[in-house]
Design a protein around this motif. Structure first.
Motif, PDB file in Angstrom:
ATOM      1  N   SER A 152       0.847  -1.192   0.000  1.00 22.87           N
ATOM      2  CA  SER A 152       0.000   0.000   0.000  1.00 22.87           C
ATOM      3  C   SER A 152       0.883   1.242   0.000  1.00 22.87           C
ATOM      4  N   LYS A 153       0.311   2.350  -0.384  1.00 19.14           N
ATOM      5  CA  LYS A 153       1.049   3.610  -0.377  1.00 19.14           C
ATOM      6  C   LYS A 153       1.520   3.942   1.033  1.00 19.14           C
ATOM      7  N   SER A 154       0.670   3.688   2.021  1.00 21.44           N
ATOM      8  CA  SER A 154       1.025   3.974   3.413  1.00 21.44           C
ATOM      9  C   SER A 154       2.263   3.195   3.837  1.00 21.44           C
ATOM     10  N   ALA A 155       2.330   1.913   3.456  1.00 21.93           N
ATOM     11  CA  ALA A 155       3.482   1.093   3.826  1.00 21.93           C
ATOM     12  C   ALA A 155       4.749   1.592   3.150  1.00 21.93           C
ATOM     13  N   LEU A 156       4.662   1.953   1.880  1.00 18.52           N
ATOM     14  CA  LEU A 156       5.845   2.389   1.141  1.00 18.52           C
ATOM     15  C   LEU A 156       6.378   3.714   1.671  1.00 18.52           C
ATOM     16  N   ILE A 157       5.512   4.556   2.178  1.00 18.93           N
ATOM     17  CA  ILE A 157       5.960   5.819   2.769  1.00 18.93           C
ATOM     18  C   ILE A 157       6.733   5.552   4.060  1.00 18.93           C
ATOM     19  N   LYS A 158       6.338   4.518   4.804  1.00 17.85           N
ATOM     20  CA  LYS A 158       6.999   4.200   6.076  1.00 17.85           C
ATOM     21  C   LYS A 158       8.319   3.450   5.883  1.00 17.85           C
ATOM     22  N   LEU A 159       8.456   2.693   4.783  1.00 12.39           N
ATOM     23  CA  LEU A 159       9.649   1.880   4.564  1.00 12.39           C
ATOM     24  C   LEU A 159      10.776   2.707   3.960  1.00 12.39           C
ATOM     25  N   ASN A 160      12.008   2.392   4.354  1.00  7.16           N
ATOM     26  CA  ASN A 160      13.195   3.067   3.815  1.00  7.16           C
ATOM     27  C   ASN A 160      14.228   2.012   3.432  1.00  7.16           C
ATOM     28  N   ILE A 161      14.484   1.881   2.138  1.00  3.13           N
ATOM     29  CA  ILE A 161      15.407   0.859   1.649  1.00  3.13           C
ATOM     30  C   ILE A 161      16.837   1.380   1.743  1.00  3.13           C
ATOM     31  N   VAL A 162      17.669   0.691   2.521  1.00  3.08           N
ATOM     32  CA  VAL A 162      19.063   1.118   2.680  1.00  3.08           C
ATOM     33  C   VAL A 162      20.052   0.056   2.209  1.00  3.08           C
ATOM     34  N   THR A 163      19.589  -1.184   2.028  1.00  5.58           N
ATOM     35  CA  THR A 163      20.493  -2.239   1.596  1.00  5.58           C
ATOM     36  C   THR A 163      20.833  -2.083   0.116  1.00  5.58           C
ATOM     37  N   ILE A 285      16.281   6.235  19.277  1.00  4.80           N
ATOM     38  CA  ILE A 285      15.286   7.297  19.419  1.00  4.80           C
ATOM     39  C   ILE A 285      15.482   8.362  18.343  1.00  4.80           C
ATOM     40  N   GLN A 286      16.761   8.707  18.096  1.00  2.00           N
ATOM     41  CA  GLN A 286      17.054   9.700  17.063  1.00  2.00           C
ATOM     42  C   GLN A 286      16.608   9.199  15.689  1.00  2.00           C
ATOM     43  N   ARG A 287      16.846   7.909  15.418  1.00  2.00           N
ATOM     44  CA  ARG A 287      16.427   7.346  14.131  1.00  2.00           C
ATOM     45  C   ARG A 287      14.911   7.412  13.967  1.00  2.00           C
ATOM     46  N   ARG A 288      14.183   7.121  15.034  1.00  2.00           N
ATOM     47  CA  ARG A 288      12.721   7.168  14.967  1.00  2.00           C
ATOM     48  C   ARG A 288      12.228   8.586  14.687  1.00  2.00           C
ATOM     49  N   LEU A 289      12.874   9.559  15.303  1.00  2.00           N
ATOM     50  CA  LEU A 289      12.483  10.951  15.052  1.00  2.00           C
ATOM     51  C   LEU A 289      12.775  11.351  13.610  1.00  2.00           C
ATOM     52  N   VAL A 290      13.934  10.928  13.095  1.00  2.00           N
ATOM     53  CA  VAL A 290      14.293  11.236  11.704  1.00  2.00           C
ATOM     54  C   VAL A 290      13.326  10.546  10.746  1.00  2.00           C
ATOM     55  N   GLU A 291      12.970   9.282  11.039  1.00  3.05           N
ATOM     56  CA  GLU A 291      12.044   8.566  10.167  1.00  3.05           C
ATOM     57  C   GLU A 291      10.653   9.180  10.196  1.00  3.05           C
ATOM     58  N   ASP A 292      10.232   9.660  11.360  1.00  4.37           N
ATOM     59  CA  ASP A 292       8.932  10.353  11.443  1.00  4.37           C
ATOM     60  C   ASP A 292       8.938  11.596  10.565  1.00  4.37           C
ATOM     61  N   GLU A 293      10.029  12.339  10.619  1.00  2.00           N
ATOM     62  CA  GLU A 293      10.134  13.543   9.798  1.00  2.00           C
ATOM     63  C   GLU A 293      10.184  13.176   8.311  1.00  2.00           C
ATOM     64  N   LEU A 294      10.921  12.110   7.993  1.00  2.00           N
ATOM     65  CA  LEU A 294      11.006  11.658   6.603  1.00  2.00           C
ATOM     66  C   LEU A 294       9.645  11.200   6.095  1.00  2.00           C
ATOM     67  N   GLU A 295       8.877  10.564   6.954  1.00  2.00           N
ATOM     68  CA  GLU A 295       7.539  10.119   6.572  1.00  2.00           C
ATOM     69  C   GLU A 295       6.647  11.305   6.226  1.00  2.00           C
ATOM     70  N   ARG A 296       6.724  12.354   7.049  1.00  2.00           N
ATOM     71  CA  ARG A 296       5.926  13.560   6.751  1.00  2.00           C
ATOM     72  C   ARG A 296       6.380  14.197   5.445  1.00  2.00           C
ATOM     73  N   THR A 297       7.688  14.200   5.217  1.00  2.00           N
ATOM     74  CA  THR A 297       8.213  14.769   3.972  1.00  2.00           C
ATOM     75  C   THR A 297       7.705  13.989   2.765  1.00  2.00           C
ATOM     76  N   LYS A 298       7.695  12.663   2.869  1.00  2.00           N
ATOM     77  CA  LYS A 298       7.197  11.840   1.767  1.00  2.00           C
ATOM     78  C   LYS A 298       5.713  12.080   1.517  1.00  2.00           C
ATOM     79  N   GLU A 299       4.944  12.238   2.589  1.00  2.00           N
ATOM     80  CA  GLU A 299       3.514  12.496   2.413  1.00  2.00           C
ATOM     81  C   GLU A 299       3.276  13.769   1.609  1.00  2.00           C
ATOM     82  N   ILE A 300       4.112  14.775   1.855  1.00  2.00           N
ATOM     83  CA  ILE A 300       4.000  16.017   1.081  1.00  2.00           C
ATOM     84  C   ILE A 300       4.506  15.802  -0.339  1.00  2.00           C
ATOM     85  N   GLN A 301       5.640  15.132  -0.466  1.00  2.00           N
ATOM     86  CA  GLN A 301       6.259  14.921  -1.774  1.00  2.00           C
ATOM     87  C   GLN A 301       5.354  14.152  -2.725  1.00  2.00           C
ATOM     88  N   TYR A 302       4.569  13.211  -2.184  1.00  2.00           N
ATOM     89  CA  TYR A 302       3.717  12.382  -3.035  1.00  2.00           C
ATOM     90  C   TYR A 302       2.259  12.819  -3.015  1.00  2.00           C
TER      91      TYR A 302
END
Length: 352
Positions: A152-163, A285-302
Protein backbone atom coordinates in the motif's frame (compact mmCIF):
# COMPACT_ATOMS: atom_id res chain seq x y z
CA UNK A 1 17.68 -6.30 -16.92
CA UNK A 2 17.65 -7.84 -20.43
CA UNK A 3 14.30 -9.60 -20.23
CA UNK A 4 13.09 -9.22 -23.83
CA UNK A 5 12.56 -12.99 -24.14
CA UNK A 6 10.53 -13.49 -20.95
CA UNK A 7 8.73 -10.14 -20.65
CA UNK A 8 5.94 -11.19 -23.07
CA UNK A 9 5.26 -14.17 -20.78
CA UNK A 10 5.04 -11.88 -17.75
CA UNK A 11 2.59 -9.50 -19.43
CA UNK A 12 0.50 -12.15 -21.18
CA UNK A 13 -1.63 -12.92 -18.12
CA UNK A 14 -1.42 -9.50 -16.47
CA UNK A 15 -4.93 -8.68 -15.20
CA UNK A 16 -6.84 -5.99 -17.08
CA UNK A 17 -9.39 -5.52 -14.30
CA UNK A 18 -9.16 -6.08 -10.54
CA UNK A 19 -12.10 -5.81 -8.11
CA UNK A 20 -11.70 -2.67 -6.01
CA UNK A 21 -9.10 -1.13 -8.33
CA UNK A 22 -10.07 1.77 -10.60
CA UNK A 23 -6.99 1.98 -12.79
CA UNK A 24 -4.14 -0.43 -13.59
CA UNK A 25 -0.89 0.92 -15.03
CA UNK A 26 2.24 -1.02 -15.97
CA UNK A 27 5.81 0.06 -15.33
CA UNK A 28 9.19 -1.56 -15.88
CA UNK A 29 12.54 -0.61 -14.38
CA UNK A 30 15.19 -0.62 -17.10
CA UNK A 31 18.24 -1.48 -15.01
CA UNK A 32 20.81 -0.79 -17.73
CA UNK A 33 19.28 -3.09 -20.36
CA UNK A 34 21.42 -3.70 -23.44
CA UNK A 35 18.77 -5.62 -25.40
CA UNK A 36 15.27 -4.71 -26.66
CA UNK A 37 13.51 -5.01 -23.30
CA UNK A 38 12.19 -1.44 -23.37
CA UNK A 39 10.97 -1.69 -26.98
CA UNK A 40 9.22 -4.98 -26.25
CA UNK A 41 7.62 -3.51 -23.12
CA UNK A 42 6.24 -0.52 -25.03
CA UNK A 43 4.88 -2.74 -27.78
CA UNK A 44 3.04 -4.78 -25.13
CA UNK A 45 1.35 -1.76 -23.56
CA UNK A 46 3.69 -0.75 -20.73
CA UNK A 47 2.99 2.93 -20.03
CA UNK A 48 5.92 3.82 -17.78
CA UNK A 49 9.67 3.18 -17.87
CA UNK A 50 12.24 4.04 -15.20
CA UNK A 51 15.72 4.13 -16.72
CA UNK A 52 19.13 3.36 -15.21
CA UNK A 53 22.08 4.13 -17.49
CA UNK A 54 23.94 1.19 -15.96
CA UNK A 55 22.89 -1.72 -13.71
CA UNK A 56 22.22 -0.46 -10.18
CA UNK A 57 21.02 -3.70 -8.60
CA UNK A 58 17.71 -5.03 -7.33
CA UNK A 59 17.34 -2.87 -4.22
CA UNK A 60 18.03 0.41 -6.05
CA UNK A 61 15.74 -0.62 -8.93
CA UNK A 62 12.93 -1.35 -6.47
CA UNK A 63 13.47 1.92 -4.61
CA UNK A 64 13.46 4.02 -7.79
CA UNK A 65 10.44 2.17 -9.13
CA UNK A 66 8.50 2.83 -5.93
CA UNK A 67 9.49 6.50 -5.99
CA UNK A 68 8.25 6.86 -9.58
CA UNK A 69 4.99 5.02 -8.85
CA UNK A 70 4.15 7.16 -5.82
CA UNK A 71 5.04 10.35 -7.69
CA UNK A 72 2.48 9.38 -10.32
CA UNK A 73 -0.35 8.66 -7.91
CA UNK A 74 -0.14 4.91 -7.19
CA UNK A 75 -2.21 3.74 -4.21
CA UNK A 76 -0.98 0.13 -4.44
CA UNK A 77 2.31 -1.06 -5.94
CA UNK A 78 2.76 -4.68 -7.01
CA UNK A 79 6.27 -5.93 -7.71
CA UNK A 80 6.98 -8.97 -9.91
CA UNK A 81 10.09 -10.27 -11.64
CA UNK A 82 10.89 -10.02 -15.34
CA UNK A 83 11.90 -13.70 -15.61
CA UNK A 84 8.27 -14.87 -15.27
CA UNK A 85 8.91 -16.75 -12.03
CA UNK A 86 5.71 -15.43 -10.49
CA UNK A 87 2.16 -15.90 -11.89
CA UNK A 88 0.91 -12.52 -13.11
CA UNK A 89 -2.69 -13.75 -13.01
CA UNK A 90 -2.41 -14.03 -9.20
CA UNK A 91 -2.01 -10.25 -8.81
CA UNK A 92 -5.78 -9.78 -8.62
CA UNK A 93 -5.93 -11.93 -5.47
CA UNK A 94 -2.60 -10.72 -4.09
CA UNK A 95 -3.88 -7.16 -3.64
CA UNK A 96 -7.22 -8.05 -2.07
CA UNK A 97 -6.05 -7.89 1.60
CA UNK A 98 -4.91 -4.32 0.88
CA UNK A 99 -8.15 -3.44 -0.92
CA UNK A 100 -10.09 -4.76 2.09
CA UNK A 101 -7.80 -2.79 4.46
CA UNK A 102 -6.73 -6.00 6.21
CA UNK A 103 -3.01 -5.56 5.48
CA UNK A 104 -0.55 -3.05 4.03
CA UNK A 105 1.93 -5.60 2.63
CA UNK A 106 1.11 -8.95 1.03
CA UNK A 107 3.93 -11.40 0.23
CA UNK A 108 3.41 -14.15 -2.33
CA UNK A 109 4.24 -17.48 -0.68
CA UNK A 110 5.93 -19.63 -3.32
CA UNK A 111 5.47 -22.75 -1.15
CA UNK A 112 9.16 -23.49 -1.66
CA UNK A 113 8.84 -27.04 -0.32
CA UNK A 114 6.87 -27.88 -3.49
CA UNK A 115 9.21 -26.26 -6.05
CA UNK A 116 10.84 -29.05 -8.05
CA UNK A 117 13.79 -26.91 -9.20
CA UNK A 118 14.89 -26.37 -5.59
CA UNK A 119 17.30 -28.89 -4.10
CA UNK A 120 16.69 -30.33 -0.62
CA UNK A 121 19.45 -28.10 0.76
CA UNK A 122 18.01 -24.96 -0.85
CA UNK A 123 14.55 -25.74 0.52
CA UNK A 124 16.01 -26.15 4.01
CA UNK A 125 17.95 -22.91 3.72
CA UNK A 126 14.88 -21.03 2.45
CA UNK A 127 12.90 -22.32 5.42
CA UNK A 128 15.68 -21.46 7.88
CA UNK A 129 16.18 -18.00 6.38
CA UNK A 130 12.47 -17.22 6.66
CA UNK A 131 12.51 -18.42 10.28
CA UNK A 132 15.41 -16.07 11.09
CA UNK A 133 13.70 -13.11 9.41
CA UNK A 134 10.44 -13.79 11.25
CA UNK A 135 12.29 -13.97 14.57
CA UNK A 136 13.97 -10.63 13.84
CA UNK A 137 10.72 -9.03 12.68
CA UNK A 138 8.15 -10.70 14.93
CA UNK A 139 6.17 -11.78 11.84
CA UNK A 140 4.88 -15.08 10.39
CA UNK A 141 5.78 -14.92 6.71
CA UNK A 142 6.53 -18.42 5.31
CA UNK A 143 8.54 -17.19 2.29
CA UNK A 144 10.55 -14.14 3.32
CA UNK A 145 12.70 -14.20 0.15
CA UNK A 146 9.76 -13.94 -2.26
CA UNK A 147 9.84 -10.85 -4.46
CA UNK A 148 6.19 -11.15 -5.53
CA UNK A 149 4.57 -8.55 -3.31
CA UNK A 150 1.89 -5.90 -3.04
CA UNK A 151 2.42 -2.72 -1.00
CA UNK A 152 0.00 0.00 0.00
CA UNK A 153 1.05 3.61 -0.38
CA UNK A 154 1.02 3.97 3.41
CA UNK A 155 3.48 1.09 3.83
CA UNK A 156 5.84 2.39 1.14
CA UNK A 157 5.96 5.82 2.77
CA UNK A 158 7.00 4.20 6.08
CA UNK A 159 9.65 1.88 4.56
CA UNK A 160 13.20 3.07 3.81
CA UNK A 161 15.41 0.86 1.65
CA UNK A 162 19.06 1.12 2.68
CA UNK A 163 20.49 -2.24 1.60
CA UNK A 164 22.32 -2.66 -1.71
CA UNK A 165 21.54 -6.34 -2.30
CA UNK A 166 17.88 -7.31 -1.93
CA UNK A 167 15.07 -5.39 -0.31
CA UNK A 168 13.05 -8.56 0.47
CA UNK A 169 14.41 -9.37 3.92
CA UNK A 170 14.87 -5.75 4.92
CA UNK A 171 11.30 -4.69 4.20
CA UNK A 172 9.86 -7.54 6.27
CA UNK A 173 12.09 -6.71 9.26
CA UNK A 174 11.19 -3.03 8.94
CA UNK A 175 7.49 -3.82 8.60
CA UNK A 176 7.52 -6.02 11.70
CA UNK A 177 9.35 -3.49 13.84
CA UNK A 178 7.24 -0.58 12.57
CA UNK A 179 4.00 -2.49 13.21
CA UNK A 180 2.98 -2.43 9.56
CA UNK A 181 0.30 -5.04 8.89
CA UNK A 182 1.81 -7.78 6.71
CA UNK A 183 0.41 -11.10 5.51
CA UNK A 184 1.07 -13.73 2.82
CA UNK A 185 -0.84 -15.32 -0.05
CA UNK A 186 -0.02 -18.79 -1.41
CA UNK A 187 0.94 -18.95 -5.10
CA UNK A 188 2.31 -21.51 -7.53
CA UNK A 189 5.41 -20.40 -9.42
CA UNK A 190 5.92 -20.78 -13.17
CA UNK A 191 8.57 -23.09 -14.66
CA UNK A 192 12.13 -21.78 -14.37
CA UNK A 193 13.31 -19.75 -17.40
CA UNK A 194 16.89 -18.88 -16.42
CA UNK A 195 19.41 -18.84 -13.58
CA UNK A 196 19.35 -16.05 -11.01
CA UNK A 197 21.44 -12.97 -11.77
CA UNK A 198 21.58 -11.83 -8.14
CA UNK A 199 24.03 -14.51 -7.09
CA UNK A 200 26.13 -17.28 -8.64
CA UNK A 201 25.41 -19.99 -6.04
CA UNK A 202 23.36 -20.67 -2.93
CA UNK A 203 26.25 -19.87 -0.58
CA UNK A 204 26.70 -16.38 -2.04
CA UNK A 205 22.97 -15.84 -1.64
CA UNK A 206 23.13 -17.01 1.98
CA UNK A 207 26.08 -14.71 2.75
CA UNK A 208 24.49 -11.62 1.18
CA UNK A 209 21.07 -12.32 2.65
CA UNK A 210 22.61 -12.95 6.07
CA UNK A 211 24.42 -9.62 5.92
CA UNK A 212 21.19 -7.83 4.98
CA UNK A 213 19.32 -9.49 7.86
CA UNK A 214 22.01 -8.59 10.39
CA UNK A 215 22.15 -4.95 9.26
CA UNK A 216 18.37 -4.63 9.37
CA UNK A 217 18.22 -6.27 12.80
CA UNK A 218 20.92 -4.00 14.19
CA UNK A 219 19.00 -0.99 12.91
CA UNK A 220 16.18 -1.79 15.33
CA UNK A 221 17.55 -4.11 18.03
CA UNK A 222 21.23 -3.25 18.60
CA UNK A 223 20.38 -2.09 22.14
CA UNK A 224 19.10 -5.59 22.95
CA UNK A 225 22.39 -7.15 21.84
CA UNK A 226 24.45 -4.80 23.99
CA UNK A 227 22.12 -5.27 26.97
CA UNK A 228 22.43 -9.06 27.01
CA UNK A 229 26.15 -8.91 26.25
CA UNK A 230 26.58 -6.62 29.23
CA UNK A 231 24.63 -9.00 31.46
CA UNK A 232 26.67 -12.02 30.33
CA UNK A 233 30.02 -10.27 30.85
CA UNK A 234 28.93 -8.87 34.22
CA UNK A 235 27.82 -12.27 35.53
CA UNK A 236 30.93 -13.92 34.12
CA UNK A 237 33.07 -11.26 35.82
CA UNK A 238 31.39 -11.66 39.19
CA UNK A 239 32.12 -15.39 39.38
CA UNK A 240 35.96 -15.19 39.61
CA UNK A 241 35.73 -12.10 41.85
CA UNK A 242 33.43 -13.89 44.30
CA UNK A 243 35.77 -16.88 44.16
CA UNK A 244 38.73 -14.64 45.01
CA UNK A 245 36.85 -12.99 47.90
CA UNK A 246 35.84 -16.38 49.32
CA UNK A 247 39.44 -17.59 49.16
CA UNK A 248 40.61 -14.29 50.67
CA UNK A 249 38.21 -14.77 53.57
CA UNK A 250 39.76 -18.17 54.09
CA UNK A 251 43.24 -16.67 53.99
CA UNK A 252 44.16 -18.31 50.69
CA UNK A 253 44.84 -15.33 48.42
CA UNK A 254 48.27 -16.50 47.29
CA UNK A 255 48.27 -17.60 43.66
CA UNK A 256 44.69 -16.52 42.99
CA UNK A 257 45.28 -12.94 41.83
CA UNK A 258 44.52 -14.04 38.26
CA UNK A 259 40.87 -14.63 39.23
CA UNK A 260 40.60 -11.04 40.45
CA UNK A 261 42.19 -9.67 37.26
CA UNK A 262 39.95 -11.79 35.01
CA UNK A 263 36.85 -10.72 36.92
CA UNK A 264 37.76 -7.03 36.71
CA UNK A 265 38.42 -7.35 32.94
CA UNK A 266 35.05 -9.03 32.37
CA UNK A 267 33.26 -6.42 34.49
CA UNK A 268 34.90 -3.67 32.42
CA UNK A 269 33.65 -5.35 29.24
CA UNK A 270 30.19 -5.53 30.79
CA UNK A 271 30.31 -1.84 31.68
CA UNK A 272 31.40 -1.05 28.11
CA UNK A 273 28.46 -3.01 26.72
CA UNK A 274 26.03 -1.17 28.99
CA UNK A 275 27.50 2.15 27.84
CA UNK A 276 27.08 1.07 24.21
CA UNK A 277 23.50 0.07 25.01
CA UNK A 278 22.77 3.59 26.25
CA UNK A 279 24.35 5.08 23.11
CA UNK A 280 22.42 2.72 20.82
CA UNK A 281 19.19 3.52 22.63
CA UNK A 282 19.77 7.24 22.08
CA UNK A 283 20.54 6.56 18.42
CA UNK A 284 17.39 4.44 18.10
CA UNK A 285 15.29 7.30 19.42
CA UNK A 286 17.05 9.70 17.06
CA UNK A 287 16.43 7.35 14.13
CA UNK A 288 12.72 7.17 14.97
CA UNK A 289 12.48 10.95 15.05
CA UNK A 290 14.29 11.24 11.70
CA UNK A 291 12.04 8.57 10.17
CA UNK A 292 8.93 10.35 11.44
CA UNK A 293 10.13 13.54 9.80
CA UNK A 294 11.01 11.66 6.60
CA UNK A 295 7.54 10.12 6.57
CA UNK A 296 5.93 13.56 6.75
CA UNK A 297 8.21 14.77 3.97
CA UNK A 298 7.20 11.84 1.77
CA UNK A 299 3.51 12.50 2.41
CA UNK A 300 4.00 16.02 1.08
CA UNK A 301 6.26 14.92 -1.77
CA UNK A 302 3.72 12.38 -3.04
CA UNK A 303 0.60 14.50 -2.45
CA UNK A 304 -1.68 15.51 -5.32
CA UNK A 305 -0.27 19.05 -5.83
CA UNK A 306 3.23 17.68 -6.30
CA UNK A 307 2.00 14.82 -8.48
CA UNK A 308 1.11 17.52 -11.00
CA UNK A 309 4.76 18.54 -11.04
CA UNK A 310 6.03 14.96 -11.41
CA UNK A 311 3.56 14.39 -14.25
CA UNK A 312 5.58 16.86 -16.34
CA UNK A 313 8.75 14.79 -15.92
CA UNK A 314 9.86 12.75 -18.89
CA UNK A 315 11.15 9.20 -18.44
CA UNK A 316 14.76 10.39 -18.11
CA UNK A 317 14.02 12.87 -15.30
CA UNK A 318 13.78 16.05 -17.36
CA UNK A 319 10.77 18.35 -17.48
CA UNK A 320 8.72 19.07 -20.58
CA UNK A 321 7.32 22.30 -19.18
CA UNK A 322 4.08 21.58 -21.01
CA UNK A 323 0.64 21.17 -19.39
CA UNK A 324 -0.33 17.56 -18.85
CA UNK A 325 -4.08 18.09 -18.76
CA UNK A 326 -4.48 16.80 -15.22
CA UNK A 327 -7.45 18.30 -13.32
CA UNK A 328 -6.46 21.32 -11.29
CA UNK A 329 -3.02 21.50 -12.86
CA UNK A 330 -2.96 25.29 -12.71
CA UNK A 331 -3.90 25.34 -9.03
CA UNK A 332 -1.49 27.02 -6.66
CA UNK A 333 1.23 24.80 -5.20
CA UNK A 334 2.43 25.01 -1.59
CA UNK A 335 5.00 27.71 -1.10
CA UNK A 336 4.14 29.94 -4.07
CA UNK A 337 2.34 32.55 -2.01
CA UNK A 338 -1.14 31.34 -2.93
CA UNK A 339 -3.80 29.34 -1.12
CA UNK A 340 -2.72 25.94 0.18
CA UNK A 341 -4.73 22.78 -0.58
CA UNK A 342 -7.51 22.36 1.93
CA UNK A 343 -7.65 26.06 2.74
CA UNK A 344 -10.84 27.35 4.28
CA UNK A 345 -11.82 24.49 6.55
CA UNK A 346 -13.64 26.68 9.07
CA UNK A 347 -11.53 25.50 12.01
CA UNK A 348 -11.37 27.83 15.04
CA UNK A 349 -8.63 30.42 14.71
CA UNK A 350 -8.03 29.58 11.08
CA UNK A 351 -7.73 33.23 9.99
CA UNK A 352 -5.12 34.12 12.61
Amino acid sequence: MNEEQTLPLVLEHMPKEIPGIDDIQLMIIDDGCSDRTVEVARSLGVQHVVHHAKPMGLARAFRDGVDYALKHGADIVVNTDGDNQYPSAAIAELVQPIVRHEADIVVGDRQTAKIKEFSWFKKRMQHFGSWVVNKAAGTHIPDAASGFRAYSKSALIKLNIVTEFSYCMETIIQAGNKRIAITSYAITTNPKTRESRLFSNIFEHMAKSGGAIIRSFLMFKSNVIFKWSGIVFAVAGLIPIVRFLVLAAMGMTAGHLQSLMLGVALLMLGALCFALQIISEVQRIQRRLVEDELERTKEIQYSLPYQRIWARQDEFGGYTGEPTGLPGENAALPGNGAALPGNGTGLPGEDK
